[in-house]
Design a protein around this motif. Structure first.
Motif, PDB file in Angstrom:
ATOM      1  N   TRP A 156       0.848  -1.192   0.000  1.00 22.84           N
ATOM      2  CA  TRP A 156       0.000   0.000   0.000  1.00 22.84           C
ATOM      3  C   TRP A 156       0.883   1.241   0.000  1.00 22.84           C
ATOM      4  O   TRP A 156       1.950   1.261   0.617  1.00 22.84           O
ATOM      5  N   ILE A 157       0.425   2.281  -0.668  1.00 26.76           N
ATOM      6  CA  ILE A 157       1.108   3.570  -0.664  1.00 26.76           C
ATOM      7  C   ILE A 157       0.480   4.418   0.438  1.00 26.76           C
ATOM      8  O   ILE A 157      -0.711   4.719   0.398  1.00 26.76           O
ATOM      9  N   ILE A 158       1.275   4.779   1.424  1.00 25.29           N
ATOM     10  CA  ILE A 158       0.759   5.470   2.598  1.00 25.29           C
ATOM     11  C   ILE A 158       0.701   6.976   2.347  1.00 25.29           C
ATOM     12  O   ILE A 158       1.634   7.578   1.825  1.00 25.29           O
ATOM     13  N   GLN A 159      -0.416   7.561   2.750  1.00 27.57           N
ATOM     14  CA  GLN A 159      -0.632   8.993   2.602  1.00 27.57           C
ATOM     15  C   GLN A 159      -0.857   9.606   3.988  1.00 27.57           C
ATOM     16  O   GLN A 159      -0.535   9.011   5.005  1.00 27.57           O
ATOM     17  N   THR A 160      -1.378  10.795   3.996  1.00 26.75           N
ATOM     18  CA  THR A 160      -1.959  11.396   5.192  1.00 26.75           C
ATOM     19  C   THR A 160      -3.348  11.881   4.794  1.00 26.75           C
ATOM     20  O   THR A 160      -3.612  12.048   3.600  1.00 26.75           O
ATOM     21  N   PRO A 161      -4.234  12.079   5.777  1.00 30.55           N
ATOM     22  CA  PRO A 161      -4.001  12.110   7.216  1.00 30.55           C
ATOM     23  C   PRO A 161      -3.676  10.734   7.801  1.00 30.55           C
ATOM     24  O   PRO A 161      -4.057   9.707   7.269  1.00 30.55           O
ATOM     25  N   GLN A 162      -2.969  10.799   8.945  1.00 28.48           N
ATOM     26  CA  GLN A 162      -2.795   9.653   9.810  1.00 28.48           C
ATOM     27  C   GLN A 162      -3.479  10.019  11.123  1.00 28.48           C
ATOM     28  O   GLN A 162      -3.313  11.130  11.622  1.00 28.48           O
ATOM     29  N   ALA A 163      -4.273   9.107  11.647  1.00 25.94           N
ATOM     30  CA  ALA A 163      -5.142   9.413  12.786  1.00 25.94           C
ATOM     31  C   ALA A 163      -4.825   8.516  13.974  1.00 25.94           C
ATOM     32  O   ALA A 163      -4.600   7.315  13.810  1.00 25.94           O
ATOM     33  N   PHE A 164      -4.826   9.120  15.175  1.00 23.68           N
ATOM     34  CA  PHE A 164      -4.459   8.393  16.391  1.00 23.68           C
ATOM     35  C   PHE A 164      -5.259   8.906  17.588  1.00 23.68           C
ATOM     36  O   PHE A 164      -5.628  10.080  17.639  1.00 23.68           O
ATOM     37  N   GLN A 165      -5.466   8.016  18.531  1.00 23.86           N
ATOM     38  CA  GLN A 165      -5.929   8.483  19.825  1.00 23.86           C
ATOM     39  C   GLN A 165      -4.778   9.266  20.455  1.00 23.86           C
ATOM     40  O   GLN A 165      -3.604   8.886  20.336  1.00 23.86           O
ATOM     41  N   TYR A 166      -5.099  10.360  21.102  1.00 20.96           N
ATOM     42  CA  TYR A 166      -4.073  11.272  21.616  1.00 20.96           C
ATOM     43  C   TYR A 166      -3.027  10.553  22.463  1.00 20.96           C
ATOM     44  O   TYR A 166      -1.819  10.735  22.258  1.00 20.96           O
TER      45      TYR A 166
END
Length: 230
Positions: A156-166
């Motif tokens: 897979w080609i990784i993009q953004t956004p990247q999302a996380f619990q704080y």
């Protein structure tokens, strides 16, 4: 679900061949940075935007925010030498500690639906990143010689956004800083903790404006979206 987005914007225009920060280059007479900020500024689920910028560019960026009526930037911090340092500096001033998105300032074409899916996935599982499947044949190469053909079904080609619990992102950033580890993206820092990072299908037009050719592609994307809206 509400979220905060961190946008590191302390880059340069070297690969773009520009004599200034590439984020100030324009698409349809509007700076790339403004195109990106507008995506989040108009999203009712975006609670706040935190920018990490070069100190020498802060006043100019503040003027852009006023000129284009960007209202959700709650803080501007000084960026670091590397993107990772800029993200951590931005994270330290976040006031709403739920789901955190990290997004490249030079990706102005992220779709709202992808953002929604990322926030939902991170809220449920801890971490998720936008990505698209690799379309081309992939080869592993050493010293200019092909060693093997890699099965692209698993790539897979990784993009953004990247999302996380704080809490998860904060722990990953803090540990990386303590161990002087420099990752290529935030997901890599979270992976080091042994945590799972989920994939959310994105779109191929979520391209990063990196080279002068990308500006032409950006214009084409804007033309396509205008036609779709007619």
């Amino acid at each position: 679900m509400l979220y905060t987005v961190l946008i590191p914007a302390a880059g340069s225009g070297k690969r773009m061949g520009a004599d200034k920060n590439k984020l100030f280059l324009e698409l349809r007479n509007i700076p790339i940075l403004v195109h990106t900020l507008r995506v989040f500024d108009k999203d009712p689920n975006c609670e706040q935007i935190v920018l990490a910028v070069k100190k020498t560019e802060q006043l100019f960026i503040e003027q852009l925010l006023m000129d284009y009526r960007i209202t959700k930037v709650s803080a501007i911090v000084e960026g670091g030498e590397e993107r990772q340092h800029s993200v951590y500096a931005a994270l330290k001033v976040v006031t709403s500690k739920e789901v955190i998105l990290v997004h490249d300032a030079a990706r102005p074409f992220i779709h709202q639906e992808v953002i929604e899916q990322l926030v939902k996935a991170a809220g449920a599982s801890g971490a998720a990143v936008a990505a698209v499947r690799a379309k081309d044949t992939m080869k592993k190469v050493e010293d200019g010689i092909i060693q093997e053909t890699v099965d692209r079904e698993s790539l897979w080609i990784i993009q953004t956004p990247q999302a996380f619990q704080y809490a998860l992102l904060e722990k990953a950033e803090r540990l990386a800083e303590a161990e002087k580890f420099l990752g290529t993206d935030e997901a890599m820092l979270v992976e080091r903790l042994g945590e799972r990072v989920h994939i959310v299908d994105s779109t191929y037009d979520n391209v990063k404006m990196t080279t002068s050719e990308d500006l032409l592609y950006g214009e084409a994307i804007l033309n396509k979206r205008e036609q779709e809206e007619q």
